[in-house]
Design a protein around this motif. Structure first.
Motif, PDB file in Angstrom:
ATOM      1  N   ARG A  87      41.343  92.975  15.038  1.00 34.46           N
ATOM      2  CA  ARG A  87      42.636  92.312  15.165  1.00 34.46           C
ATOM      3  C   ARG A  87      42.494  90.899  14.617  1.00 34.46           C
ATOM      4  N   ILE A  88      43.358  90.533  13.738  1.00 34.20           N
ATOM      5  CA  ILE A  88      43.299  89.219  13.088  1.00 34.20           C
ATOM      6  C   ILE A  88      44.589  88.473  13.390  1.00 34.20           C
ATOM      7  N   ASN A  89      44.436  87.261  13.892  1.00 29.44           N
ATOM      8  CA  ASN A  89      45.586  86.430  14.231  1.00 29.44           C
ATOM      9  C   ASN A  89      45.516  85.106  13.473  1.00 29.44           C
ATOM     10  N   LEU A  90      46.637  84.632  13.061  1.00 28.44           N
ATOM     11  CA  LEU A  90      46.759  83.328  12.415  1.00 28.44           C
ATOM     12  C   LEU A  90      47.679  82.468  13.261  1.00 28.44           C
ATOM     13  N   GLN A  91      47.185  81.263  13.607  1.00 24.05           N
ATOM     14  CA  GLN A  91      47.980  80.327  14.393  1.00 24.05           C
ATOM     15  C   GLN A  91      48.038  79.005  13.653  1.00 24.05           C
ATOM     16  N   ALA A  92      49.222  78.468  13.475  1.00 23.87           N
ATOM     17  CA  ALA A  92      49.398  77.196  12.771  1.00 23.87           C
ATOM     18  C   ALA A  92      50.349  76.313  13.553  1.00 23.87           C
ATOM     19  N   ASN A  93      50.022  75.000  13.601  1.00 23.73           N
ATOM     20  CA  ASN A  93      50.856  74.020  14.301  1.00 23.73           C
ATOM     21  C   ASN A  93      51.159  72.858  13.362  1.00 23.73           C
TER      22      ASN A  93
ATOM     23  N   MET B  63      45.446  74.691  11.889  1.00 25.22           N
ATOM     24  CA  MET B  63      45.469  76.103  11.509  1.00 25.22           C
ATOM     25  C   MET B  63      44.202  76.774  12.008  1.00 25.22           C
ATOM     26  N   THR B  64      44.384  77.960  12.640  1.00 23.01           N
ATOM     27  CA  THR B  64      43.242  78.718  13.153  1.00 23.01           C
ATOM     28  C   THR B  64      43.425  80.198  12.815  1.00 23.01           C
ATOM     29  N   VAL B  65      42.369  80.800  12.273  1.00 20.58           N
ATOM     30  CA  VAL B  65      42.340  82.236  12.018  1.00 20.58           C
ATOM     31  C   VAL B  65      41.281  82.845  12.922  1.00 20.58           C
ATOM     32  N   GLN B  66      41.681  83.873  13.687  1.00 19.43           N
ATOM     33  CA  GLN B  66      40.749  84.488  14.639  1.00 19.43           C
ATOM     34  C   GLN B  66      40.661  85.992  14.387  1.00 19.43           C
ATOM     35  N   LEU B  67      39.462  86.534  14.409  1.00 19.15           N
ATOM     36  CA  LEU B  67      39.207  87.970  14.283  1.00 19.15           C
ATOM     37  C   LEU B  67      38.525  88.455  15.553  1.00 19.15           C
ATOM     38  N   VAL B  68      39.068  89.542  16.127  1.00 21.36           N
ATOM     39  CA  VAL B  68      38.483  90.158  17.317  1.00 21.36           C
ATOM     40  C   VAL B  68      38.204  91.620  17.004  1.00 21.36           C
TER      41      VAL B  68
END
Length: 454
Positions: free
Chosen positions: A70-76, A107-112
């Motif tokens: 699962r890959i999520n991208l979070q940006a503020n 910006m953060t990209v996370q892979l689980v």
């Protein structure tokens, strides 16, 4: 006297010919296979079942996704105005301006990636079984459509034959009434013969109204299922019926328990219930995930780096352990619920096996007895036709009465309609037997072409 007798015999022959001509096929007739294929494109229930299958196939895709990354991208993006009022040490005062305004970006990209998650695996298995269940339900719906098409098809044919028989009976009774009147005119008849023929005719006229109404209902059912007018249907012919192959009830029942759509659906529901138990039984186990993330921060406008870092890059790779400790008793309750549902599914599977055995026996007996029934009714029709001719002759020579002739005509018409109904029942019994055994397909309809006029 001889002229009247000749007319009577001629009318009887015409009535018999009308009965024998009931099975004459129409040009460009619609057969069962064509009706079924058209129903596939028109019948709303069939179209809904197709969409249900499409939706059901997505369950397996959703299950596979549970164990995939699962890959999520979070940006503020933030607009900041910072006002610092306290006295800061001289060493850091350049880093903390009294007032600063700017824009901060993050910006953060996370892979689980699940590494160990037994509950997710059980959930994936359950979703795959739900996809299999949707296929079994779709197969059952297709068999149901085959039966509905055949029932509507033969229903129209039988209703049309019933109307034609009634019309032929009306013609015959009118002739008998007119003949009785003619005999009175020459002084050789009785008024009771006229009254009896008229009474019979009135009764048949009343029955014709009901028969016409039944035909219109059958035609509407056909049209609403197939999407076409039942104007040119292939007629039933006089091909001899055949017994089921193999002619062994136990073989058919064993076959049904293995491949019936109903049994397959219940077996799939049992597998889903078992997976439900595993899902909640394993929900309390620890899970391990591989977690990787990359983050970047930037700012503009002269903000303090203590307020909004600028140019900072962060990379993290590690393992994440999650140990459920307490969920308020919900997991234990759901596990007990799933155990009860598994027992329910087991009983439903047993009931399904019992039901298909009974349905197979019912269809098997309907086919085997249908063969004997058709043969008996064919002989009954021959006997009724001979009896009518003998009764007419006996009436003309004075040994039988007009009432005897009317009764013989009624028996002939009844025998003809009974034979048509028996042939339709036999063909439907073959389809129901195939459906109970899980073998009903479009080819089953094609196999019935031998009993339909080409």
């Amino acid at each position: 006297m001889k002229k009247i007798t000749h007319i009577s015999m001629r009318a009887t022959q015409v009535a018999i010919c009308l009965l024998l001509g009931l099975n004459v096929p129409h040009a460009s007739a619609i057969d069962l296979v064509a009706a079924y294929r058209q129903a596939l494109q028109y019948d709303p229930a069939s179209l809904a079942d197709s969409e249900a299958l499409t939706a059901g196939r997505e369950k397996a895709v959703q299950g596979d996704a549970l164990l995939r990354p699962r890959i999520n991208l979070q940006a503020n993006l933030s607009r900041i105005h910072d006002h610092f009022t306290s006295d800061a040490p001289s060493a850091i005062s350049p880093l903390v301006p009294a007032d600063s305004t700017g824009t901060a970006r993050q910006m953060t990209v996370q892979l689980v990636q699940p590494l160990y998650d037994m509950a997710a695996r059980a959930n994936r298995q359950q979703l795959r079984e739900q996809t299999a269940l949707s296929q079994f339900q779709f197969d059952a719906s297709r068999q149901d459509l085959v039966l509905r098409v055949a029932e509507n098809y033969f229903g129209v044919l039988v209703a049309e034959e019933a109307l034609r028989v009634v019309q032929a009976e009306q013609d015959a009774l009118r002739h008998q009434r007119d003949r009785a009147k003619a005999r009175i005119d020459i002084g050789q008849g009785k008024i009771t013969d006229v009254q009896e023929a008229q009474a019979r005719l009135d009764g048949v006229n009343a029955r014709a109204v009901s028969v016409q109404s039944a035909l219109e209902l059958r035609q509407t059912q056909f049209r609403e299922t197939i999407g076409a007018q039942p104007d040119q249907l292939s007629r039933l012919n006089s091909s001899p019926p055949v017994r089921p192959e193999p002619e062994n009830l136990l073989t058919w029942q064993t076959k049904a328990e293995n491949q019936s759509s109903l049994v397959k659906s219940r077996r799939s529901e049992l597998d889903i219930a078992k997976a439900e138990i595993d899902k909640y039984r394993l929900a309390g186990r620890p899970t391990i995930d591989i977690v990787a993330s990359y983050g970047a921060n930037a700012q503009s406008g002269g903000l303090s780096p203590l307020v909004a870092p600028n140019g900072e890059r962060t990379t993290i790779v590690g393992l994440q352990l999650n140990i459920p400790l307490y969920a308020g008793g919900a997991l234990d309750s759901r596990q007990r619920e799933s155990v009860a549902k598994r027992y329910q599914a087991e009983h439903q599977l047993d009931a399904a096996r019992r039901d298909v055995r009974i349905k197979v026996q019912d269809g098997f007996l309907a086919v085997t007895t249908g063969v004997s029934r058709i043969a008996a009714l064919e002989q009954a029709l021959v006997s009724a036709r001979s009896a009518l001719e003998a009764t007419v002759l006996g009436r003309d020579v004075g040994t039988r009465t007009q009432l005897d002739v009317l009764d013989a005509q009624q028996r002939l018409f009844t025998a003809e309609l009974d034979l048509v109904q028996a042939r339709a029942d036999y063909l439907l019994a073959r389809l129901r037997l195939a459906a109970a055994a899980g073998e009903l397909t479009e080819d089953s309809l094609r196999a019935l072409s031998a009993w339909l006029a080409s």
